[in-house]
Design an enzyme around this catalytic site. Sequence first.
Site, short mmCIF file in Angstrom:
data_model
loop_
_atom_site.label_atom_id
_atom_site.label_comp_id
_atom_site.label_asym_id
_atom_site.label_seq_id
_atom_site.Cartn_x
_atom_site.Cartn_y
_atom_site.Cartn_z
N TYR A 1 0.82 -1.28 -0.04
CA TYR A 1 -0.06 -0.05 0.07
C TYR A 1 0.93 1.23 0.09
O TYR A 1 0.37 2.25 0.13
CB TYR A 1 -1.03 -0.07 1.03
N ASP B 1 -11.08 -10.53 5.11
CA ASP B 1 -12.78 -10.54 4.25
C ASP B 1 -12.93 -12.03 4.47
O ASP B 1 -14.01 -12.49 4.84
CB ASP B 1 -12.37 -10.19 2.86
C1 IPM Z 1 -10.34 -2.24 3.87
C2 IPM Z 1 -10.34 -1.80 2.36
C3 IPM Z 1 -9.43 -0.70 1.94
C4 IPM Z 1 -8.04 -1.37 2.08
C5 IPM Z 1 -9.49 -0.21 0.38
C6 IPM Z 1 -11.11 0.53 0.31
C7 IPM Z 1 -8.48 0.78 0.28
O1 IPM Z 1 -10.53 -2.89 1.50
O2 IPM Z 1 -10.25 -1.46 4.78
O3 IPM Z 1 -10.06 -3.42 4.05
O4 IPM Z 1 -7.48 -2.47 1.02
O5 IPM Z 1 -7.21 -1.61 3.01
MN MN Z 2 -10.60 -4.86 2.59
#
Ligand code: IPM
Ligand code: MN
Length: 356
Positions: free
Chosen positions: A141, A253
């Site tokens: 990131y 997730d």
């Molecule tokens: C999360 C989301 C974010 C990430 C995106 C929206 C930038 O998926 O908070 O998990 O990848 O961190």
């Molecule tokens: Mn996410």
Amino acid sequence: MMSQVKKRIAVIPGDGIGPEVIREAVQLLELLRDTHGVRLELTHFDWGADKYLQEGVSLPDGALAMLSTEFDAILAGAFGDPRVKSNQHAEDILLGMRRGLDLYINLRPVRLLGAHLTPLRERAPSDIDFVVFRENTEGAYCGAGGFLKKGTIDEIATQEELNTRRGVERIITAAFEYARAHNRRKVTMADKSNVQRFGGDLWQRVFKEVAAQYSEIEANHQYVDAMAMFMVLDPAQYDVIVSNNLFGDILTDLGAALQGGLGLAASGNIHPGKVSLFEPVHGSAPPLAGKGVANPIGSILTAAMMLEYLGYEAASEAIEQAVAETVGARATTRDLGGTLSTALAGEAVRQRIQVA
Ligand code: IPM
Ligand code: MN
Ligand code: NAD
């Protein structure tokens, strides 16, 4: 003795279902003022896709300095809108706060509240109960990379992953500290060090060094692909998981699915002792937006995490208890098999708050 100093909260509902679910979390916080003496001063900010499209402003100038000096915590909804294809505003606001406020811990609990919620067969709540420490400021990131010969058939795109010794050490240390403080017996680190030989090597070395300082806690390692499999086949083996930014994003997730879906999952973006950001794991869910069907529990449990961070433990536990009862009574939105709207599902939780 409970602090009488008002905690200052910045509320940023954001896009899509964000405002709908944050409204329920805010109403709950207002109720806890009366039932649990929670003293908060809430200030709303309209940062999100609408503002970006109308004014060209994502994260306003000076926002980070204001948040860090004038607020104790931030409660956010979600950022992302189909009208903003680049996702620029979400990157500026969300990743801007994570990086700019140096919120290096993304703490994402995975806890099954009722056996009926998990898609896995024959799993009890005690089988799915772990926390993920996701590194939150660097890794994939970091935004470094670029194009060469863009738009040609010889195009090259690079996407860098950044791992600093300091960044890796502080997230792994945070995971072990949490395990120690919460009587968790094991920390499992997930990486892809069989392929990513440089960053992976750094994570491996630092993990071993830090683990040696916590001899009472078992330290083990899994490649992240295997972890994705074992999270489904044998989630009971996990206590505390630590991983980098991208793997932590993906694994959480999956973790959300194990506990009943994204509608339930809460998170904290934390720098201990500094203003920290609390938000549900889910996004703006465009297909659900404006329909009053989004599950507010992820945001409500996020508010509970925020209260715990602010020192309001009893109020935080009261929320968790009320959510457990609500889910047990099937007084939920349709993603959990209930029939309630977002507003009524929020009300169902508020009705179950026990007066302290
Ligand atoms: C999360 C989301 C974010 C990430 C995106 C929206 C930038 O998926 O908070 O998990 O990848 O961190
Ligand atoms: Mn996410
Ligand atoms: P998402 O989390 O928004 O939704 C995926 C699916 O999960 C939804 O279609 C829905 O079926 C379900 N879901 C999510 N939240 C729910 C809730 N509260 N109640 C019931 N069901 C729920 O992920 P996505 O569709 O991949 O992303 C949509 C947008 O949100 C994108 O712009 C993405 O970048 C953004 N996003 C933002 C954040 C954030 O702000 N923290 C997190 C994830 C995604």
